[in-house]
Scaffold this motif. Structure first.
Motif: not given
Length: 511
Positions: A23-24, A54-58, A115-116
């Motif tokens: 992702l990064v 913006i936080l994207i976390t597992d 994701v975008r």
């Protein structure tokens, strides 16, 4: 994929390096400000180092879970939007995260484009959050003490009372004539209180009939009456945690008074057609221009409700009782309308200011504000002079305060309009005392023809608005040689309106 790159920093949290880098790296290559970390603990450190939005976390992380991370972040940050990454078997946990305030969840495996799309939607939500915060700050600034203008003793006492009352949740009632600024005081109390970041709901009780007022205040259940197709939340429910401002409270019907009394006593109400009581935490601020004590004596207002509302009363003075504040108010409104209209007025001339100081202002601050707005919009210059003062305002002053108006004329402050010939009537020899227009209507045929060599006339003390308007239009038409386009520009009206007024006053050109 043609998507605008949001400028909000993004933090990716996943203990799987392949997923994290997957992702990064492409997000960074696409122009996003993004960083990846392997645990919730690292994420919290990253939040302290930089303001990520913006936080994207597992969900499944070593040590602290993704749900716990979101909870921790939301404790101190209201400007963060979170997206949860989850495997199919942990959707239930993702829903739990959403209950905590997560924006949404995405199920693995997912595409980069998906994701975008989520990032774009989260950025749009952040735009709304920041715009809302900006508006709140703007409102708080607008209703700060510095924007309640007044140096008079009465207004200084008002400032002290607002400061004391704002820190409490006590019920407030504001008494005052129309146009004195009751709503401004109510807003100042709310925006300087601990409830400032909570809802502020306003309702004019006199603007709605009884049947609609009840449903507006308390809401209704589906099927409560014909047309109630869905449940509706009322103003009290919408104001939960904040403040509700009820203007013209003295006009509510007895049946609504009973329901309002229950809200004040029990801090609960029932929707129209409902059964279960709804508890609320809402501060109530009311306003009225009526004498509630008199209404109580006449059995038009409940005595018990009066005492419940009258916990902390404010008595706003009319403008005529705080005339020392008029110069400050004039300058304040000049600055306000300069900014709105791109004008450069510095102040009002001393003779105009004197007229403003002596005017009784029956419409109070609202009337003064509207007068200044009209002058600024329709004129240009550095100083507001006597030529810019609206003729209908002067005509009103001549009726309410003829002495003030005559003094204005005697000081050679004269209005630009059609001159009245002194030789036409011997009673017109003294400035500002012409009785010719007081005794009869000006001749439709001679209104324009009676002009002398002067561009001004000494306005009659008791002339009506229509009389002055007629003379003014006649003068402008004559000076512009009946050029309708030019005359309409000078008068700041359109050609159609000018033709209508010419027909009304019989001002067609005589050849």
């Amino acid at each position: 994929m043609n998507t605008k790159i949001p400028q909000y920093p993004i933090l990716i949290v996943d203990d799987e390096e392949i997923m994290r880098d997957g992702l990064v790296e492409p997000l960074s290559a696409a122009g996003y400000d993004v960083r990846g970390v392997a645990s919730a603990e690292e994420a919290l450190i990253a939040f302290r180092e930089k303001k990520y939005n913006i936080l994207i976390t597992d969900l499944r992380l070593p040590g602290m879970t993704g749900v716990e991370l979101i909870s921790k972040v939301f404790e101190t940050r209201s400007d963060v939007v979170a997206l949860v990454m989850t495997a199919y078997g942990t959707v239930e946990s993702a829903v739990s995260a959403m209950k905590l305030g997560a924006f949404d969840y995405i199920t693995k495996p997912f595409s980069f484009d998906a994701v975008r799309v989520f990032i774009q939607k989260m950025a749009e939500k952040l735009d709304l959050i920041f715009e809302n915060e900006r508006l709140k700050l703007e409102l708080k600034g607008r209703y700060s003490f510095s924007n309640i203008i007044g140096k008079s003793k009465k207004m200084q006492e008002m400032f002290e009372l607002i400061e004391k009352v704002s820190s409490s949740s006590a019920t407030v009632i504001i008494y005052g004539e129309s146009g004195t600024g009751k709503e401004l005081i109510a807003s100042a109390i709310h925006y300087n209180s601990a409830r400032a970041n909570k809802p502020y709901i306003k309702l004019n009780c006199a603007a709605l009939p009884e049947s609609l007022l009840e449903s507006e205040l308390f809401g209704y259940e589906k099927g409560a009456f014909t047309g109630a197709l869905t449940r509706k939340i009322g103003k009290f429910e919408a104001a939960e945690g904040g403040t509700i401002f009820l203007d013209e409270i003295g006009d509510i019907a007895p049946e609504i008074q009973v329901k309002l009394l229950r809200v004040l006593q029990e801090r609960e109400f029932t929707r129209v057609g409902g059964i279960d009581p709804i508890k609320i935490d809402v501060r109530i601020i009311c306003a009225t221009n009526a004498n509630l004590q008199k209404k109580v004596a006449e059995n038009k207002f409940r005595e018990d409700l009066y005492y419940r509302l009258n916990v902390i009363p404010f008595f706003l003075p009319p403008l005529r009782e705080r005339k020392e504040d008029i110069p400050l108010l004039v300058n304040h409104f000049i600055a306000k309308f300069n900014k709105e209209n791109g004008k450069d007025f510095k102040n009002a001339a001393s003779d105009v200011l004197k007229l403003f100081m002596e005017c009784p202002w029956p419409g109070n601050i609202r009337q003064l504000e509207n007068t200044i707005e009209r002058i600024v919009v329709l004129n240009s210059g550095d100083v507001i002079n006597y030529k810019m003062v609206p003729l209908d305002f002067l005509a009103e002053v001549s009726k309410t305060s003829p002495g003030v108006y005559q003094a204005f004329n005697n000081a050679e402050v004269i209005m630009q309009a059609q001159p009245v010939s002194a030789s036409a009537d011997s009673e017109c020899s003294a400035p500002g005392t012409c009785s010719r227009l007081n005794s009869k209507e000006p001749s439709d045929e001679n209104a324009a023809a009676e002009a002398g060599n002067s561009d001004y006339f000494q306005a009659p003390v008791m002339a009506s608005v229509e009389e002055i308007e007629k003379l003014h239009i006649a003068n402008v038409l004559k000076k512009s040689n009946y050029n309708i386009s030019k005359a309409s520009r000078i008068l700041n009206i359109d050609r159609k309106t000018l033709y209508m007024k010419m027909e009304k006053y019989g001002l067609e050109r005589k050849n």
